[in-house]
Design an enzyme around this catalytic site. Structure first.
Site, PDB file in Angstrom:
ATOM      1  N   GLY A  12      -6.168 100.064  12.872  1.00  0.00           N
ATOM      2  CA  GLY A  12      -5.614  98.722  12.999  1.00  0.00           C
ATOM      3  C   GLY A  12      -4.595  98.566  11.620  1.00  0.00           C
ATOM      4  N   ASP A 129     -11.529  95.262   7.005  1.00  0.00           N
ATOM      5  CA  ASP A 129     -12.778  94.896   7.273  1.00  0.00           C
ATOM      6  C   ASP A 129     -13.821  95.400   5.867  1.00  0.00           C
ATOM      7  OD1 ASP A 129     -12.508  94.528   9.829  1.00  0.00           O
ATOM      8  OD2 ASP A 129     -12.664  96.712  10.184  1.00  0.00           O
ATOM      9  N   MET A 171     -13.239  88.574  12.104  1.00  0.00           N
ATOM     10  CA  MET A 171     -13.350  89.778  12.423  1.00  0.00           C
ATOM     11  C   MET A 171     -14.131  90.466  11.484  1.00  0.00           C
ATOM     12  SD  MET A 171      -9.570  91.102  13.660  1.00  0.00           S
ATOM     13  CE  MET A 171      -8.838  91.073  15.254  1.00  0.00           C
ATOM     14  N   GLY A 172     -14.248  91.838  11.442  1.00  0.00           N
ATOM     15  CA  GLY A 172     -14.909  92.445  10.361  1.00  0.00           C
ATOM     16  C   GLY A 172     -15.955  93.734  11.066  1.00  0.00           C
ATOM     17  N   ARG A 173     -15.810  93.931  12.309  1.00  0.00           N
ATOM     18  CA  ARG A 173     -16.287  95.244  13.077  1.00  0.00           C
ATOM     19  C   ARG A 173     -17.827  95.045  12.795  1.00  0.00           C
ATOM     20  NH1 ARG A 173     -13.123  98.709  16.114  1.00  0.00           N
ATOM     21  NH2 ARG A 173     -12.059  99.630  14.300  1.00  0.00           N
ATOM     22  N   HIS A 274      -6.404  88.335  15.518  1.00  0.00           N
ATOM     23  CA  HIS A 274      -5.029  88.941  14.994  1.00  0.00           C
ATOM     24  C   HIS A 274      -4.641  88.537  13.981  1.00  0.00           C
ATOM     25  CE1 HIS A 274      -6.659  91.635  18.016  1.00  0.00           C
ATOM     26  NE2 HIS A 274      -6.161  92.728  17.390  1.00  0.00           N
ATOM     27  N   ARG A 277      -4.958  89.676  10.645  1.00  0.00           N
ATOM     28  CA  ARG A 277      -4.154  90.979   9.939  1.00  0.00           C
ATOM     29  C   ARG A 277      -2.667  90.816   9.969  1.00  0.00           C
ATOM     30  NH1 ARG A 277      -6.735  94.969  14.228  1.00  0.00           N
ATOM     31  NH2 ARG A 277      -4.530  95.465  14.677  1.00  0.00           N
TER      32      ARG A 277
END
Ligand code: F6P
Length: 344
Positions: A12, A129, A171-173, A274, A277
């Site tokens: 990403g 992340d 986010m952050g997985r 997104h 990002r």
């Protein structure tokens, strides 16, 4: 003879990638080396997508988000004959070294190529992340946290006006770094992350206690990797690195529905996605990315392959790629405890 240094960005994208590219290139040009852009991550070496990267290409890119050389989630270890093609392109392009900028996936490939083929690669850790071991911070993270904090600030005023619970999915997985840091910075009333499972029941109790104290709005930050009872990833489609698309699980929506059903408070959800990002890196990320880029160029110059630039305390050091990709860096209990003081 001048050295030809390839550079790629994989996984990403995140703010600060261009700042690294610029720093590696500037230091390498100064030393008389040539730079080659390997386009779209590992796909560039698999499919021979390479082009010269001159001083004109890296001029003016410091504040630019994204990556001027493209990225992908291509994993040569999952495609028939692709590792051989990576090695062949490296050879036919007469490259002497490669700088791979990426997270655990991209750098995992780099570590394996180094271990199995003595591939001359050095790594630079990037990911919003912040889940890479062996570095205190990755660049891109500070920008993501800043964007989330600003969003939480904005949600506060509308939550307060309408007496609502606002759920913000970030986010952050599989780690909760973005949620915890932006939650602390934005004054969240509950933070839900994969590592320290506060149950949905506990979350609703916190909100209930808060409302009983006379506060009639709440902000709940939930990490996309937070698991609700009954979540099962067995059947979900995975990318070449085995990851599921966590945003598809819609944890924010589901947490919001549970809160509204259990507390009776009107609840809304915002999924930041997104936007976290995109755009320009913060000053902190520009500086970190620049320092990482200079370190990577130095590692190439010294022929110290299989290493990755890392931040430890305030020092830029180098660590082995193998160590950096061995395990995920999860949020430790003490960080969550800082956030927890302000719950409810
Ligand atoms: O690893 C960065 C990241 O933004 C994660 O936080 C998120 O789960 C994932 O990438 C999203 O991936 P994609 O851009 O492929 O939707």
């Amino acid at each position: 003879m001048p050295t030809r240094i390839g550079i790629l960005t994989g996984g990403g994208d995140c703010p600060g990638l261009n700042a690294v590219i610029r720093a590696v290139a500037r230091r390498s040009f100064e030393r008389g080396h040539e730079m080659v852009a390997v386009r779209e991550g590992w796909r560039g070496l698999v499919d021979g997508l390479v082009s010269p990267l001159g001083p004109e290409n890296v001029s003016g890119i410091l504040p630019r988000g994204g990556t001027i050389i493209g990225t992908s989630r291509t994993n040569p270890y999952k495609l028939e004959g692709a590792v051989e093609r990576v090695l062949a392109t490296f050879e036919s392009e007469r490259l002497d070294a490669l700088v791979a900028i990426g997270g655990e996936d991209t750098l995992g490939v780099a570590a394996r190529l180094f271990a199995e083929h003595s591939f001359p690669v050095v790594g630079v850790p990037k990911t919003i992340d912040n889940d890479l071991s062996a570095t205190d911070y990755t660049f891109g993270f500070d920008t993501a946290v800043t964007i989330c904090t600003e969003a939480i600030d904005r949600l506060h005023t509308t939550a307060e006006s309408h007496n609502r619970v606002m759920v913000v999915e970030v986010m952050g997985r599989h780690t909760g770094w973005i949620a915890v840091m932006s939650g602390i910075a934005g004054g969240a009333d509950v933070i839900l992350i994969p590592e320290q499972p506060v149950s949905i029941e506990d979350a609703c109790e916190e909100i209930g206690r808060r409302h009983a104290r006379g506060k009639d709005f709440s902000i709940v930050v939930v990490s996309e990797g937070y698991e609700l009872p009954g979540d099962d990833e067995a059947e979900v489609e995975r990318d070449q690195f085995g990851h599921v698309r966590l945003s598809e699980r819609g944890v924010g929506e589901r947490v919001a529905a549970e809160i509204e059903a259990r507390t009776g408070f009107e609840t809304r959800v915002t999924v930041l996605g997104h936007v976290q990002r995109g755009g320009s890196p913060t000053a902190r990320d520009r500086v970190l990315a620049t320092r990482f880029g200079l370190k990577a160029a130095d590692l190439v110059e010294e022929g110290r392959f299989g290493r990755m630039a890392a931040l430890q305390g305030d020092a830029i050091v180098d660590v082995s790629l193998e160590e950096a990709t061995r395990e995920l860096k999860t949020v430790p209990r003490d960080w969550y405890d800082v956030a927890r003081v302000f719950f409810g």
